[in-house]
Design a protein around this motif. Structure first.
Motif, PDB file in Angstrom:
ATOM      1  N   GLY A   1      -0.344   3.842  -2.751  1.00  0.00           N
ATOM      2  CA  GLY A   1      -1.592   4.507  -2.374  1.00  0.00           C
ATOM      3  C   GLY A   1      -1.394   5.480  -1.236  1.00  0.00           C
ATOM      4  N   LYS A   2      -0.573   5.101  -0.269  1.00  0.00           N
ATOM      5  CA  LYS A   2      -0.304   5.978   0.866  1.00  0.00           C
ATOM      6  C   LYS A   2       0.398   7.248   0.405  1.00  0.00           C
ATOM      7  CE  LYS A   2       2.185   6.145   5.232  1.00  0.00           C
ATOM      8  NZ  LYS A   2       3.175   5.508   6.082  1.00  0.00           N
ATOM      9  N   THR A   3       1.370   7.110  -0.475  1.00  0.00           N
ATOM     10  CA  THR A   3       2.092   8.269  -0.996  1.00  0.00           C
ATOM     11  C   THR A   3       1.145   9.200  -1.744  1.00  0.00           C
ATOM     12  OG1 THR A   3       4.128   6.997  -1.180  1.00  0.00           O
ATOM     13  CG2 THR A   3       4.001   9.005  -2.488  1.00  0.00           C
TER      14      THR A   3
ATOM     15  N   VAL B   1      -2.135   9.534  -1.294  1.00  0.00           N
ATOM     16  CA  VAL B   1      -3.032  10.187  -0.342  1.00  0.00           C
ATOM     17  C   VAL B   1      -2.310  11.302   0.411  1.00  0.00           C
ATOM     18  CG1 VAL B   1      -4.379   9.829   1.775  1.00  0.00           C
ATOM     19  CG2 VAL B   1      -4.573   8.210  -0.116  1.00  0.00           C
ATOM     20  N   GLU B   2      -1.067  11.049   0.815  1.00  0.00           N
ATOM     21  CA  GLU B   2      -0.300  12.078   1.500  1.00  0.00           C
ATOM     22  C   GLU B   2      -0.057  13.288   0.597  1.00  0.00           C
ATOM     23  OE1 GLU B   2       2.194   9.221   4.577  1.00  0.00           O
ATOM     24  OE2 GLU B   2       3.192   9.982   2.790  1.00  0.00           O
TER      25      GLU B   2
ATOM     26  N   GLY C   1       0.792  -1.224   0.000  1.00  0.00           N
ATOM     27  CA  GLY C   1       0.000   0.000   0.000  1.00  0.00           C
ATOM     28  C   GLY C   1       0.822   1.271   0.000  1.00  0.00           C
ATOM     29  N   GLU C   2       2.112   1.180  -0.233  1.00  0.00           N
ATOM     30  CA  GLU C   2       2.967   2.362  -0.193  1.00  0.00           C
ATOM     31  C   GLU C   2       2.596   3.366  -1.275  1.00  0.00           C
ATOM     32  OE1 GLU C   2       7.628   3.320  -0.893  1.00  0.00           O
ATOM     33  OE2 GLU C   2       7.165   1.677   0.461  1.00  0.00           O
TER      34      GLU C   2
END
Length: 92
Positions: free
Chosen positions: A45-47, A49-50, A42-43
């Motif tokens: 997607g996390k990046t 979103v951030e 999920g890195e």
């Protein structure tokens, strides 16, 4: 970020599938495996979103002025008529 070597053993069918899929994407097998792991963890997607949150925070006042009818001092907001120009009527 520093790279670390990781050795894995897979059967020949899996190895060939990895080579084929990496080739189709125009990337090395190492890069292909790295992308798969990042997606799974999920890195990516996390990046995203951030980054989106940072963007929204940076431009919060612009969006508030443009879309918030309660606080927009210029009276602009949801009911702006045809301000968007020709060809954009009914685009909402």
């Amino acid at each position: 970020m520093a790279k670390t070597q990781l050795n894995v053993r897979v059967d020949e069918t899996t190895a060939e599938a990895a080579r084929r899929q990496a080739g189709r994407r125009g990337m090395s097998v190492n890069r292909y495996i790295e992308e798969l792991v990042k997606q799974d963890a999920g890195e990516i997607g996390k990046t995203f979103v951030e980054s989106a949150a940072d963007f929204m925070k940076q431009y919060e006042s612009v969006f508030a002025e443009e879309f918030d009818t309660d606080t927009a001092p210029t009276g602009r907001g949801k009911d702006r008529g045809t301000r968007r120009g020709a060809g954009h009527e009914g685009a909402r």
